[in-house]
Design a protein around this motif. Structure first.
Motif, PDB file in Angstrom:
ATOM      1  N   ALA A 111      50.574 183.153  87.812  1.00 38.17           N
ATOM      2  CA  ALA A 111      49.508 182.161  87.687  1.00 38.17           C
ATOM      3  C   ALA A 111      49.857 180.884  88.431  1.00 38.17           C
ATOM      4  O   ALA A 111      49.038 180.318  89.166  1.00 38.17           O
ATOM      5  N   ALA A 112      51.080 180.389  88.249  1.00 36.35           N
ATOM      6  CA  ALA A 112      51.497 179.173  88.952  1.00 36.35           C
ATOM      7  C   ALA A 112      51.495 179.401  90.461  1.00 36.35           C
ATOM      8  O   ALA A 112      51.105 178.519  91.236  1.00 36.35           O
ATOM      9  N   ARG A 123      41.405 179.943  86.702  1.00 37.59           N
ATOM     10  CA  ARG A 123      41.575 181.120  87.561  1.00 37.59           C
ATOM     11  C   ARG A 123      40.199 181.536  88.065  1.00 37.59           C
ATOM     12  O   ARG A 123      39.177 181.126  87.496  1.00 37.59           O
ATOM     13  N   GLY A 169      51.881 178.424  83.838  1.00 35.64           N
ATOM     14  CA  GLY A 169      51.409 179.791  83.741  1.00 35.64           C
ATOM     15  C   GLY A 169      51.294 180.218  82.291  1.00 35.64           C
ATOM     16  O   GLY A 169      52.291 180.257  81.557  1.00 35.64           O
ATOM     17  N   ASP A 226      47.142 186.187  85.269  1.00 30.74           N
ATOM     18  CA  ASP A 226      47.395 185.031  86.137  1.00 30.74           C
ATOM     19  C   ASP A 226      46.580 183.809  85.717  1.00 30.74           C
ATOM     20  O   ASP A 226      45.985 183.126  86.535  1.00 30.74           O
ATOM     21  N   LEU A 267      50.997 171.834  84.748  1.00 31.00           N
ATOM     22  CA  LEU A 267      50.247 173.009  85.185  1.00 31.00           C
ATOM     23  C   LEU A 267      51.154 174.204  84.947  1.00 31.00           C
ATOM     24  O   LEU A 267      52.168 174.370  85.641  1.00 31.00           O
ATOM     25  N   HIS A 317      47.521 179.644  91.570  1.00 32.13           N
ATOM     26  CA  HIS A 317      46.475 178.671  91.246  1.00 32.13           C
ATOM     27  C   HIS A 317      46.918 177.216  91.195  1.00 32.13           C
ATOM     28  O   HIS A 317      46.075 176.318  91.193  1.00 32.13           O
ATOM     29  N   ALA A 318      48.232 176.958  91.142  1.00 31.95           N
ATOM     30  CA  ALA A 318      48.674 175.565  91.007  1.00 31.95           C
ATOM     31  C   ALA A 318      48.328 174.745  92.247  1.00 31.95           C
ATOM     32  O   ALA A 318      47.787 173.638  92.146  1.00 31.95           O
ATOM     33  N   LEU A 334      46.113 180.012  84.402  1.00 30.04           N
ATOM     34  CA  LEU A 334      46.841 178.736  84.445  1.00 30.04           C
ATOM     35  C   LEU A 334      46.264 177.784  83.410  1.00 30.04           C
ATOM     36  O   LEU A 334      45.048 177.689  83.242  1.00 30.04           O
TER      37      LEU A 334
END
Length: 733
Positions: free
Chosen positions: A596-597, A684, A649, A658, A647, A600-601, A660
């Motif tokens: 996720a990080a 996401r 995950g 995934d 931010l 999407h970060a 965030l």
């Protein structure tokens, strides 16, 4: 007051009741983390031998948390019913176990003594019991509560219908609700965990659920499970609130970390009672608990997590709730490591709650970073059914697409009812028959033409011009509604069970979520993506200081998963990498999903910098490895930041490995609690878009800096005010 027991000439000594109870507890990861667990298997058995000889009266003269500085202890002590206790006052803990299991002890006797049993007594006797003892004794306890229907009668099993959606889309929530009703779920409550605390969105959900219940004439209650202060504001604004919900714990400090006090709970109960929305009763409160919550808040006071869980039931008992729910495996392996520990904890919680006179349900659940799976949950579900559990969860396909954990499905509830001959609440069962959704034995059947629920599904289906995209599965009348939600609705069934293809699809998704937990963050790639994000933000938002990379005190992933305390603080020498000042600090944490990080970060940082470059581009982004949310407190303090945005995950779910989350904390420093943070979750492509997430986060940041706070005192008011009462749910009109 000390305790001792001699085993083969070796004398084991325990300083007080607190230590004795802790050492006697079954082994679990949370007690090891807290430093209160027995240091050997023999010490654990010596503690149980000593505990068996402790008179029950001893629990009235010694408190595990001091009376003087804990309002939960004062509630337990001051509310103790001496007359009820007199029936068992002559017993020891070991003798209480035998009395509970005696054939002559039945529901009447147990109900009579319940007000005289303290939570610590219940916890103590549970530590001496085998799993079969916990099942047998709990089965004898009968607790009945009422609001719009009657819950807890002999031979009945209720189900909470949990139709969550990652962005609170009313049509998606309605679709999941209709799917659950068609499968006989929802008699405990139709309860939504909202992704947002914005009052306009919450008002829509309250009215949607109320509209569904009224139009379909369902004899059940509804609930939006947001913070109690938000519910009070909603009641003042005229929202149709049935049950007031709140998470609670077993110490005053832990409850304060949730942003609640006993006085606040009493205020909320009075407000709900004043609405007079019940049809057959006035049990208006709904509480959730979970072993490990006090430890998570660093407010365990040296007490083992199972005893603290029983003390949370002492809080609940004072408010005569309709429902109490142990969310047993929800937190993670740092408190309950694996399926064995989750099964044992679920049986303990159910027994202790029932013994104290509570309508105990259990969310039979686990997270994808725990050593557990659906087979473990099947074992616990079946044992709880035999033990007479009041209610269980009904989550579409057992996969919560907003909270990212695995629970029990509509089909699992069907399985348990079929296996043990259990039926829904009587008023709900009569409704199922009346509407043609159940046969004479209460089993779900395919609805005939003209059925109210069929009409509702068609009305919802017609509410959008979007393409259907339902795939090739045969999910019956609900199948066309899949486009409104990522939840696993319209799955069909093989008897009470899921079709083979759905069982295997679940297994594949679980495997991918497990893999996501172990994935590592590619820092080089993230740095490159952040540089690209600066360029995408344009001249106004780009060109911020170079990012800084730090590590938490957790040396590796395996340590990180079971030692959250290490993930909450910087490793040795890492603080020297940071230098302030910075009004707003941004921390990117791998959390439980580095995926996720990774994905999407950087795009979210770009969206934030494009929206307010002066706020979001002034300080270097900090990238933290093996990091928990609270690491932001130390990082923010080191940077002398007024506000930190983490931010992180979120734990991987089956639909969303995934996802965030963004956590905002004003005046960050070690020791901040969850009640002092605001959260924007499910960022996401399949959830909250980068632009919408940036809008909400930036609004909260600006408000936090202006008002000097974050947490329960700062509500998301980025949208319009809560609409006036009286409107319908919208998507079914």
């Amino acid at each position: 007051m000390g305790f001792a027991h001699t085993v083969d000439a070796v004398t084991w000594r325990f300083r007080d009741l607190r230590e004795l109870l802790s050492r006697a507890s079954p082994h679990r990861s949370g007690d090891v983390l807290a430093g209160v667990s027995a240091r050997s298997a023999e010490e654990r058995m010596a503690a149980r031998l000593a505990l068996a000889d402790v008179p029950l009266r001893a629990f009235l003269s010694e408190s595990v948390v001091p009376y003087e500085d804990d309002e939960v202890t004062r509630l337990i002590v001051d509310g103790h019913d001496a007359a009820a206790f007199s029936r068992i006052a002559h017993l020891t803990v070991g003798e209480l176990r035998e009395w509970l299991l005696d054939d002559a002890t039945g529901p009447t006797e147990l109900a009579a003594v319940a007000p005289g049993v303290t939570p610590e007594m219940a916890a103590a006797v549970s530590k001496l019991m085998r799993n079969q003892d916990l099942v047998l004794a709990a089965r004898k306890c009968r607790v009945v509560t009422r609001f719009r229907n009657t819950i807890g009668l002999e031979g009945r099993l209720s189900v909470r219908l949990q139709p969550n959606h990652p962005t609170d889309d009313p049509r998606g929530i309605a679709a999941s609700t209709l799917d659950g009703l068609l499968l006989g779920a929802g008699d405990a409550v139709i309860g939504v965990n909202p992704a947002s605390d914005a009052l306009p969105a919450l008002g829509t959900l309250w009215r949607l659920l109320d509209d569904l219940v009224r139009r379909l004439e369902v004899p059940t209650q509804t609930c939006v499970l947001t913070h109690v202060t938000t519910q009070l504001r909603a009641i003042e604004a005229g929202a149709p609130v049935d049950l007031v919900f709140q998470s609670i714990a077993g110490t005053e400090g832990a409850n304060r970390s949730f942003g609640v006090t006993l006085a606040l709970l009493a205020e909320a109960r009075d407000a709900a009672l004043a609405l007079r929305r019940g049809a057959v009763g006035e049990n208006v409160m709904y509480f959730e608990t979970g072993q490990g919550s006090a430890l998570s808040a660093n407010a365990h006071r040296g007490v083992d997590q199972q005893t603290l869980e029983a003390r949370a039931y002492g809080v609940a008992r004072a408010f005569a709730p309709l429902l109490v729910n142990s969310v047993v495996g929800f937190i993670g392996p740092e408190y309950l490591l694996d399926g064995k520990q989750i099964v044992r904890a679920g049986l303990e919680d159910h027994f202790c709650g029932k013994l104290l006179g509570l309508p105990l349900g259990v969310d039979v659940c686990y997270t994808n970073h725990s050593e557990a799976d659906q087979d473990d949950m099947d074992v616990l579900l079946t044992l709880l059914g035999a033990a007479g559990v009041t209610y269980v969860m009904g989550v579409p396909g057992a996969d919560d697409v907003m909270l990212h954990y695995q629970s029990t499905s509509f089909h699992d509830a069907l399985y348990l009812r079929t296996l043990l001959g259990l039926r829904p609440a009587p008023e709900f069962e009569a409704w199922l028959r009346r509407t043609g959704l159940a046969d004479g034995a209460g089993r779900p059947i395919a609805p005939a033409e003209g059925n109210l629920l069929l009409a509702a599904t068609r009305e919802l289906d017609a509410s959008s011009d979007a393409g259907h995209g339902v795939g090739g599965r045969d999910g019956g009348p609900i199948a066309r509604l899949r486009r409104f939600t990522p939840a696993r609705i319209g799955l069909g069934r093989a008897g009470p069970a899921l079709p083979t293809r759905e069982v295997l699809a679940f297994g594949l998704a679980h495997a991918r979520a497990r893999d996501a937990v172990q994935a590592a963050l590619d820092v080089t790639r993230l740095l490159r993506d952040l540089a690209t994000a600066d360029a995408l933000a344009g001249p106004a938002g780009g060109g911020g200081p170079a990012p800084v990379v730090v590590r938490s005190a957790a040396a590796d992933r395996a340590t990180y998963l079971v030692r959250p305390d290490l993930g909450r603080r910087l490793g040795r020498g890492e603080a020297e990498r940071l230098a302030g000042p910075a009004e707003v600090a941004v921390l990117i944490a791998d959390g439980l999903s580095a995926v996720a990080a990774q994905r999407h970060a950087a795009p979210l940082v770009a969206a934030l910098r494009a929206r307010a470059p002066a706020r979001w581009a002034a300080a270097p982004v900090v990238i933290a490895l093996q990091a928990r949310v609270a690491l932001g407190d130390e990082v923010g303090a080191r940077l002398s930041a007024r506000l930190v945005a983490v931010l992180v995950g979120e734990r991987p779910g089956l639909t969303s490995p995934d996802s965030l989350g963004v956590y905002l904390t004003f005046d960050p420093r070690p020791g901040r609690t969850d009640a002092e943070r605001n959260c924007v979750s499910n960022v996401r492509p399949g959830g909250l878009s980068y632009e919408e997430a940036a809008r909400r986060v930036d609004w909260l940041a600006e408000a936090a800096l202006a008002r000097g706070l974050t947490g329960v005192g700062l509500k998301d008011e980025s949208d319009a005010a809560l609409p006036a009462a009286g409107g319908g749910g919208g998507c079914l009109e």
